[in-house]
Design a protein around this motif. Structure first.
Motif, short mmCIF file in Angstrom:
data_model
loop_
_atom_site.label_atom_id
_atom_site.label_comp_id
_atom_site.label_asym_id
_atom_site.label_seq_id
_atom_site.Cartn_x
_atom_site.Cartn_y
_atom_site.Cartn_z
N PRO A 126 -1.17 15.92 6.04
CA PRO A 126 -2.50 15.30 6.30
C PRO A 126 -3.20 15.06 5.04
N VAL A 127 -2.58 14.18 4.08
CA VAL A 127 -3.27 13.85 2.86
C VAL A 127 -3.08 12.43 2.67
N GLY A 128 -4.06 12.05 1.48
CA GLY A 128 -3.95 10.52 1.27
C GLY A 128 -5.00 9.69 1.85
N ARG A 129 -5.89 10.16 2.89
CA ARG A 129 -6.97 9.48 3.44
C ARG A 129 -7.98 10.29 3.33
N LEU A 130 -9.13 9.80 3.31
CA LEU A 130 -10.54 10.30 3.56
C LEU A 130 -10.94 10.17 4.94
N GLU A 131 -10.55 10.90 5.81
CA GLU A 131 -10.73 11.00 7.42
C GLU A 131 -10.87 12.35 7.85
N LYS A 132 -11.23 12.59 9.06
CA LYS A 132 -11.44 13.69 9.54
C LYS A 132 -9.88 14.24 9.79
N ASN A 133 -9.92 15.55 9.77
CA ASN A 133 -8.51 16.33 9.71
C ASN A 133 -7.64 15.99 8.48
N PHE A 173 -2.33 0.73 -3.61
CA PHE A 173 -2.86 1.73 -3.41
C PHE A 173 -2.75 2.54 -2.22
N TYR A 174 -2.36 1.79 -1.20
CA TYR A 174 -1.84 2.51 -0.01
C TYR A 174 -0.73 3.62 -0.31
N LEU A 175 0.35 2.84 -1.04
CA LEU A 175 1.60 3.64 -1.33
C LEU A 175 1.22 4.64 -2.11
N ALA A 176 0.18 4.95 -3.22
CA ALA A 176 -0.02 5.94 -3.92
C ALA A 176 -0.76 6.95 -2.86
N THR A 177 -1.30 6.66 -1.95
CA THR A 177 -2.16 7.65 -1.08
C THR A 177 -1.78 7.85 0.02
N ALA A 178 -2.11 7.11 1.00
CA ALA A 178 -1.61 7.13 2.71
C ALA A 178 -0.21 7.29 2.86
N GLY A 179 0.43 6.25 2.10
CA GLY A 179 1.93 6.03 2.33
C GLY A 179 2.61 7.40 1.97
N GLY A 180 2.08 7.92 0.68
CA GLY A 180 2.62 9.19 0.30
C GLY A 180 2.53 10.31 1.25
#
Length: 454
Positions: A392-399, A378-385
């Motif tokens: 600034p994509v792939g995480r549900l965080e500020k900014n 899941f990390y590879l498909a989102t934050a890792g990408g």
């Protein structure tokens, strides 16, 4: 009063680290007019009640129904866009034969803009329906059709990174499908870069030009050198294939007397914004070079099973500090779904760790420490990408951009096996990763705009 463009109330899942999932139960996600997450508010915070009071009942307040959850949009790091038209065919052939019998004849057809438009419209629509909000594309050698793909991404709201492919070597490319020569390829690549940068100025979610040598065997030294210079001049992303198969890895060593990674580095093609697909045959010195230059790996587990002649040691590469994301590698990977590839990433890693040759004793059969979990996939498909692309994509965080998929676990036609209303949320997450199909993906948002619903 807080001034937010949109507020979402729901339970979400995002990567806390490469191996851990963060569960955000009943959180508020506050989105600004630029489509960025401006605030993430937990139920226990004082602001939580205030925001609900201010926004509840308004058109820009979205409360997820029971059984629906928020996931980050997926980032696909390797797609051959024209090959969507052959997806699911000829996967039993060796790579070289597959390219020359099926792929090159197909890609040559994309001089026809009507044909290109039909294929690319369908592909971008399909990827959005599968939850892919950011896509890194190889197009073809045709400048106009490649720009058309960027335009379609802009129109449909997908964050597209698009490369006009360069393949100029007359010995490795058929006469009917290649760049005329290195000079022409470089002139057209620079024109393409400038055209896409102009298009990006009027595109909320962003479109990006990508310097794209198909791979070293396709390109002359002059083309490779010129592409490295263009990437530096215009500060673009770079993409190619690197050490994918026995054939490619061996070809480069014979031509340059060095590994693929070091040859690419000599031409200025390993950079902070470079993504190299496959990389199954990287040696430790190659991995160290990737880490030093900021070059990322686009891991394509399904495609690798067909064409790479081996399983990439993802866990070992990650431990050496290299950014890694997932790619479908349409059409060598015959599915547009990163859910499918996340599952295969786990399966392939287990096969590498456990080994597959049962004539050997267990202790000699596999490579210890190779397995990854569904959390890591899941990390590879989102934050890792996102990190691989320096976006600034792939995480549900500020900014971070509000790029999300809203998943309905109770969708008609594919209800997920959740029978306990108090089921642990982490178990719900796992079931989503293993069972979600496009029918479950109710909505997809990119940069704060809804781009898909069903």
């Amino acid at each position: 009063m807080n001034d937010y463009s949109r507020i979402f109330l729901g339970t979400a899942f995002t990567s806390q680290s490469k191996t851990e999932i963060q569960i955000l139960k009943d959180y508020l996600f506050c989105i600004d007019e630029n489509g960025m997450i401006q605030n993430v508010v937990a139920p226990e915070e004082k602001l939580y009640t205030t925001l609900i009071y201010e926004y509840k009942g308004k058109d820009n307040f979205y409360r997820l129904p029971e059984g629906q959850y928020i996931l980050p949009g997926f980032v696909d790091l390797h797609i051959h866009a024209p090959q969507w038209a052959q997806s699911g065919t000829a996967l039993d052939l060796p790579l070289y034969e597959w390219l020359h019998t099926y792929t090159f004849p197909l890609e040559s057809k994309f001089h026809d803009l009507a044909f290109a438009r039909e294929v690319y419209n369908d592909l971008v629509t399909t990827l959005l329906a599968n939850g892919t909000t950011t896509a890194l594309y190889f197009a073809t050698v045709h400048k106009e059709a490649s720009f058309l793909l960027a335009e379609i991404c802009a129109q449909k709201g997908q964050r597209g990174l698009v490369g006009k492919v360069v393949a100029d070597d007359p010995e490795q490319n058929p006469d009917y499908y290649r760049d005329l020569d290195a000079k022409t390829a470089l002139v057209e690549t620079e024109e393409f870069i400038l055209d896409v940068k102009k298009l990006a100025k009027s595109t909320k979610q962003g479109v990006y030009p990508v310097v794209t040598p198909r791979f070293i065997p396709s390109c002359s030294d002059e083309a490779l050198q010129g592409l490295g210079e263009l990437a530096a001049k215009h500060n673009t992303h770079v993409q190619s294939h690197c050490s994918e198969s026995d054939w490619e890895h061996g070809y480069v060593k014979e031509r340059f007397h060095k590994n693929d990674a070091f040859a690419l580095q000599d031409f200025g093609l390993l950079r902070e914004k470079s993504v190299m697909a496959h990389c199954n045959y990287l040696e430790d010195k190659d991995v160290d070079l990737f880490a030093q230059t900021g070059t990322a790996i686009g891991h394509c587990p399904l495609s690798n099973a067909y064409f790479a002649n081996g399983v990439i040691p993802i866990s070992r590469f990650h431990s050496k500090g290299v950014d890694i994301g997932l790619g479908t590698d349409i059409s060598a990977g015959a599915t547009p779904s990163l859910y499918d590839n996340a599952k295969q990433a786990v399966v392939s890693s287990r096969m590498l760790e456990d080994g597959v040759d049962t004539s050997l004793p267990p202790e000699k059969r596999g490579v210890a420490g190779s397995r990854i979990t569904i959390n890591e996939a899941f990390y590879l498909a989102t934050a890792g990408g996102g990190e691989s692309l320096s976006l600034p994509v792939g995480r549900l965080e500020k900014n971070y951009a509000w790029d999300v998929q809203i998943v309905d676990t109770q969708a008609k036609g594919n209800r997920l096996p959740i029978f306990d209303e108090k089921e642990e949320l982490y178990d719900v997450f796992q079931k989503m990763m293993y069972h979600v199909k496009p029918v479950n993906i109710r909505e997809v948002w990119v940069q704060g705009e809804k781009v898909h619903s069903n």
